[in-house]
Design an enzyme around this catalytic site. Structure first.
Site, PDB file in Angstrom:
ATOM      1  CB  SER A 111      52.724  31.297  32.118  1.00  0.00           C
ATOM      2  OG  SER A 111      53.453  31.747  33.218  1.00  0.00           O
ATOM      3  CG  HIS A 136      50.583  35.558  33.491  1.00  0.00           C
ATOM      4  ND1 HIS A 136      49.706  34.763  34.203  1.00  0.00           N
ATOM      5  CD2 HIS A 136      51.744  34.837  33.441  1.00  0.00           C
ATOM      6  CE1 HIS A 136      50.305  33.647  34.563  1.00  0.00           C
ATOM      7  NE2 HIS A 136      51.549  33.673  34.119  1.00  0.00           N
TER       8      HIS A 136
END
Length: 208
Positions: A111, A136
């Site tokens: 992330s 993501h």
């Protein structure tokens, strides 16, 4: 990663930081291990990315720039991600300061951790061989009046577009590819992260 701040309590492990004793002309001097490594221009970014941790990393980046603006800084990352705003304060400082920032993933960079890994100086972004990297889209949640929910929904979409654009710039991937690949959790091995452009090389041993 989340565009909202999550409060995290300091771990009990913070109280178990090893101390290093050095012999100097003035006698013995002790440092905690992270302060000693900071003298070698090494910064650790570990755990959840949140405001307190981000402030510490930013302060260390600025301090090392003031010490020597022409010498590289090494940022070791082992993070599951966290707050977008906290992460962006680190990212913006990395781009702002004069020294090159070499990033190294150890363990995981997921992330916002992966975003910061990719944000290092081109040619100086590395990953250890058994590390995992994950990208993501940002996460977020809000409750309240319908109009406020709509405002926050638009904000997270704006952040998503900004992050995808920056990730495309750092990886060299087309924007539409980044948008597709960040639609869901996308895990990569060290070699896959190199192929994608998130990092420049896999470090198998010192001296590479």
């Amino acid at each position: 990663m989340s565009y909202q701040e999550k409060n995290t309590m300091p771990s009990i492990m913070d109280a178990l930081v090893p101390m290093v004793v050095e012999q100097t002309s003035r006698g013995e001097r002790s440092y905690d291990i992270y302060s000693r490594l900071l003298k070698e221009r090494i910064i650790f970014l570990t755990g959840q990315v949140e405001d307190h941790m981000a402030n510490l990393v930013v302060a260390q980046l600025l301090f090392l720039e003031s010490e020597n603006p022409d010498k590289d800084i090494y940022l070791y990352i082992n993070s599951p991600g966290g707050s977008v705003t906290a992460g962006m304060s680190i990212y913006d400082t990395m781009q702002f300061i004069k020294p090159n920032v070499s990033t190294v993933c150890m363990g995981q960079a997921c992330s916002m951790g992966a975003f910061l890994l990719a944000g290092g100086t081109p040619g100086k972004r590395h990953v250890l061989p058994n590390s995992r990297v994950m990208i993501h889209q940002p996460l977020g949640g809000f409750q309240g009046q319908a109009s406020d929910i709509q405002i926050h929904a638009q904000e997270i979409l704006t952040i998503k577009q900004k992050l995808n654009k920056l990730l495309a710039e750092h990886t060299g991937q087309p924007l539409e590819v980044v948008e597709r690949d960040t639609d869901r959790d996308n895990f990569m091995s060290a070699d896959q992260a190199v192929e994608y452009g998130l990092v420049d090389s896999v470090l198998n041993h010192r001296g590479q």
